[in-house]
Design an enzyme around this catalytic site. Structure first.
Site, PDB file in Angstrom:
ATOM      1  N   LYS A   1       0.880  -1.161   0.000  1.00  0.00           N
ATOM      2  CA  LYS A   1       0.000   0.000   0.000  1.00  0.00           C
ATOM      3  C   LYS A   1       0.918   1.212   0.000  1.00  0.00           C
ATOM      4  O   LYS A   1       1.626   1.478   0.976  1.00  0.00           O
ATOM      5  CB  LYS A   1      -0.926   0.023   1.215  1.00  0.00           C
ATOM      6  CG  LYS A   1      -1.856   1.234   1.203  1.00  0.00           C
ATOM      7  CD  LYS A   1      -2.608   1.403   2.502  1.00  0.00           C
ATOM      8  CE  LYS A   1      -3.394   2.717   2.455  1.00  0.00           C
ATOM      9  NZ  LYS A   1      -3.967   3.076   3.768  1.00  0.00           N
TER      10      LYS A   1
ATOM     11  N   GLY B   1      -8.270   9.558   9.414  1.00  0.00           N
ATOM     12  CA  GLY B   1      -8.685   9.645  10.809  1.00  0.00           C
ATOM     13  C   GLY B   1      -9.677  10.740  11.122  1.00  0.00           C
ATOM     14  O   GLY B   1     -10.022  10.953  12.288  1.00  0.00           O
TER      15      GLY B   1
ATOM     16  N   ALA C   1      -9.664   6.051   3.929  1.00  0.00           N
ATOM     17  CA  ALA C   1      -9.449   7.241   4.774  1.00  0.00           C
ATOM     18  C   ALA C   1     -10.724   8.055   4.937  1.00  0.00           C
ATOM     19  O   ALA C   1     -11.473   8.289   3.989  1.00  0.00           O
ATOM     20  CB  ALA C   1      -8.337   8.138   4.248  1.00  0.00           C
ATOM     21  N   GLY C   2     -10.967   8.453   6.173  1.00  0.00           N
ATOM     22  CA  GLY C   2     -12.097   9.307   6.505  1.00  0.00           C
ATOM     23  C   GLY C   2     -13.388   8.578   6.787  1.00  0.00           C
ATOM     24  O   GLY C   2     -14.387   9.196   7.173  1.00  0.00           O
TER      25      GLY C   2
ATOM     26  N   ASN D   1      -9.785   1.851   9.500  1.00  0.00           N
ATOM     27  CA  ASN D   1      -8.882   1.615  10.621  1.00  0.00           C
ATOM     28  C   ASN D   1      -9.383   2.315  11.881  1.00  0.00           C
ATOM     29  O   ASN D   1      -9.936   1.700  12.786  1.00  0.00           O
ATOM     30  CB  ASN D   1      -7.473   2.064  10.263  1.00  0.00           C
ATOM     31  CG  ASN D   1      -6.416   1.696  11.308  1.00  0.00           C
ATOM     32  OD1 ASN D   1      -5.237   1.844  11.082  1.00  0.00           O
ATOM     33  ND2 ASN D   1      -6.825   1.204  12.469  1.00  0.00           N
TER      34      ASN D   1
END
Length: 259
Positions: free
Chosen positions: A101, A162, A188-189, A210
């Site tokens: 990644k 995040g 992401a987000g 995550n």
């Protein structure tokens, strides 16, 4: 039943991929991975002990079963293409899969990916035989150029890492999806299961989550919530959602009912 997702010839039954940062303990991470049903797990190379010395402060790999999950090394922390390429080579030399990644975000405040350095690193790594999954801003032009040099996916952000703000880039993601010749993974987000479902309803092939799982009061239950949301969103996309209209449309006939 949805068909498995295929990336670079490997099939994944789950379209939910998980990151491994911010969990309260390695054990909670291990249990959340299992609860999520994921088949791909990203690991920041700076948090993994690649020396073979079993460093107790970098032992995250001991809690991830390589027979159960594809371990996807990520280059988070790399400031430029040269650093990212070096990290990928280090991971491969240590015996991790030759998948990566690709993350290059030199700005510590917003963590937005550097498009120029990302493209250069992707070009080099593809030429060296890596399966490259690049994390990018939701830039349709960059996504197309990365596809053209041979990346296995493109991974546009929904909003900053995040931030939990969801799909603030949905219009650009729609264009990326329309032009895609490789799987599109929204990364992401994504801060709520509803965000993951929305991404899947748009037609994303997968999502990577995550923080929203790792910082939950019960990471295992939150992992299950995301698992179910991804399944529901994918099913809705495959079946097709009803068209949006400006005016009401009755679900029951209003004429001749009492005649």
């Amino acid at each position: 039943m949805s068909k498995p997702l295929e990336i670079a010839g490997r099939k994944f039954d789950s379209r939910l991929f998980l990151g491994t940062g911010k969990f309260p303990s390695p054990e909670s991470m291990r249990d959340a991975l299992a609860a999520s049903g994921t088949g791909m797990v990203t690991v920041a190379l700076r948090r993994a002990d690649l020396s073979g010395k079993r460093d107790p402060f970098a032992n995250i790999l001991e809690f991830i079963d390589p027979d159960r999950y594809l371990i996807l090394p990520n280059t988070s922390g790399a400031m430029n293409a040269a650093e990212a390429v070096r990290l990928a080579r280090l991971a491969a030399a240590a015996g991790l899969p030759k998948w990566v990644k690709l993350e290059i975000h030199p700005d510590p405040r917003y963590l937005l990916p550097d498009p120029v350095e990302t493209f250069e690193a992707a070009r080099q790594l593809v030429a060296e035989g890596f399966v490259v999954l690049p994390y990018i801003n939701a830039d349709p032009v960059l996504a197309k150029r990365l596809q053209d040099v041979g990346t296995a996916t493109v991974m546009p952000l929904g909003s900053p890492i995040g931030s939990h703000r969801g799909l603030q880039t949905r219009d650009q993601i729609r264009i990326i999806l329309d032009q895609a010749t490789v799987p599109v993974v929204v990364d992401a987000g994504i801060g709520a299961p509803s965000h993951a479902a929305e991404a899947m309803e748009l037609g994303a092939d997968a999502v990577l989550v995550n923080t929203a799982i790792a910082v939950a009061s019960d990471p295992c239950r939150m992992a299950v919530a995301f698992r179910d949301a991804v399944t529901a969103g994918r099913t809705a996309f495959e079946l097709g959602l009803g068209p949006a209209t400006e005016h009401a449309s009755p679900t029951s006939p209003l004429t001749a009912f009492l005649n």
